[in-house]
Design a protein around this motif. Sequence first.
Motif, PDB file in Angstrom:
ATOM      1  N   TYR A  44       0.843  -1.204   0.000  1.00  0.00           N
ATOM      2  CA  TYR A  44       0.000   0.000   0.000  1.00  0.00           C
ATOM      3  C   TYR A  44       0.879   1.256   0.000  1.00  0.00           C
ATOM      4  O   TYR A  44       0.576   2.249  -0.687  1.00  0.00           O
ATOM      5  N   GLY A  45       2.013   1.201   0.730  1.00  0.00           N
ATOM      6  CA  GLY A  45       2.962   2.325   0.734  1.00  0.00           C
ATOM      7  C   GLY A  45       3.497   2.606  -0.665  1.00  0.00           C
ATOM      8  O   GLY A  45       3.601   3.766  -1.076  1.00  0.00           O
ATOM      9  N   LEU A  48       0.810   4.397  -2.507  1.00  0.00           N
ATOM     10  CA  LEU A  48       0.673   5.798  -2.064  1.00  0.00           C
ATOM     11  C   LEU A  48       1.825   6.641  -2.614  1.00  0.00           C
ATOM     12  O   LEU A  48       1.631   7.801  -2.996  1.00  0.00           O
ATOM     13  N   ALA A 223      -1.337  10.181   4.667  1.00  0.00           N
ATOM     14  CA  ALA A 223      -1.694   8.754   4.607  1.00  0.00           C
ATOM     15  C   ALA A 223      -0.443   7.887   4.431  1.00  0.00           C
ATOM     16  O   ALA A 223      -0.357   6.785   4.979  1.00  0.00           O
ATOM     17  N   ASN A 227       0.451   5.174   7.088  1.00  0.00           N
ATOM     18  CA  ASN A 227       0.435   3.773   6.654  1.00  0.00           C
ATOM     19  C   ASN A 227       1.469   2.928   7.386  1.00  0.00           C
ATOM     20  O   ASN A 227       1.276   1.734   7.583  1.00  0.00           O
ATOM     21  N   HIS A 230      -0.160   1.410  10.323  1.00  0.00           N
ATOM     22  CA  HIS A 230      -0.990   0.257   9.922  1.00  0.00           C
ATOM     23  C   HIS A 230      -0.098  -0.957   9.680  1.00  0.00           C
ATOM     24  O   HIS A 230      -0.430  -2.072  10.071  1.00  0.00           O
ATOM     25  N   ARG A 231       1.037  -0.709   9.002  1.00  0.00           N
ATOM     26  CA  ARG A 231       1.943  -1.826   8.687  1.00  0.00           C
ATOM     27  C   ARG A 231       2.487  -2.466   9.978  1.00  0.00           C
ATOM     28  O   ARG A 231       2.544  -3.688  10.091  1.00  0.00           O
TER      29      ARG A 231
END
Length: 327
Positions: A44-45, A48, A223, A227, A230-231
């Motif tokens: 996801y990084g 982004l 974000a 993130n 989140h990771r």
Amino acid sequence: ATTSTIEKNIEISKQNTEHFKEDVHAGLRQSPKYLNSKYFYDQYGDSLFQKIMAMPEYYLTRCEMDIFKNQTAEIASVIRAEQTPFDLIELGAGDASKSIHLLEYLKKQDADFRYMPIDISGNILSVLEKKLSKHLPDLDIECLQGEYFDMLYKASQLSTRRKVILFLGSNIGNMEMEDVYRFCFELRKNLNKGDVVMIGFDLKKEPNTILNAYNDSNGVTAAFNLNLLHRINRELDADFIVDQFEHYETYDPVSGACRSYLISLQEQQVNVGDQTFHFLENEPVYMEVSQKFSLEDTRKIASQSGFEPHYNIMDSREWFVDTFWTA
Ligand code: AVI
């Protein structure tokens, strides 16, 4: 894949998770608390960061794209001044959106080279390999996943040809200044006389232009930073309440350091695996530096690390420079 390669990959992935955990634990014990931005780039990084590169505020990509699209012949002539075969090794290649223009040009010129992209993200390397096999099917390519110097060492074991190193996108700016010097010194030690490095440096400019590039109004950069929490939750069995942190960016026009922080919005405890960390209300967690340089800085870095500054190519606004140094 055979059972032994699967087992080997599981073992590598366990070791990576262990390093990640040790780094996070050590960083959160420091004062100020710190998380290393090299861990931003999970799947996801990566996506982004692709979004960041496409943002109007994030001028860096377009500046260097201007250089790679409009001054390709000049780049090629500098790196091919010696007409011998070479390995084109790109540190932190990502999706190679800029270097692909150079690769195309070199192929058209029938240059004898092998492209060796190095990246910490296995995800982005497989995307890149697919893209290049479609776009430049004749390209000789060897992807290397891991830390820069480990992979540079591996590249040296695979071939003894002249090396041309690309380190683009002002990736060098994500190191503290003393690490920039240490890194370039180490890089020089790993090269032979006559090898060439091409490094992209984002230059000091109007401060708000820089600040806005890292503080976009749509919150993509926020974000990108968040993130990582989140990771950590997912991979290290942690319980960050991500909404309880806010992205904060600063730029110091004197030192050229643009720094990002996550601010704890309340007093809170966070468990990461078997350790607990205490955050005060408004306590900052230092996330990343994106250092900006003067041309004089780049010359000083070259000469202090044993390189010969050789040539500079800038975009039309002179906001970004790709410097060529010889070993
Ligand atoms: C990868 N690196 C050069 C980016 C930069 O500009 O420092 C990372 C980034 N962080 C926030 N936006 C972009």
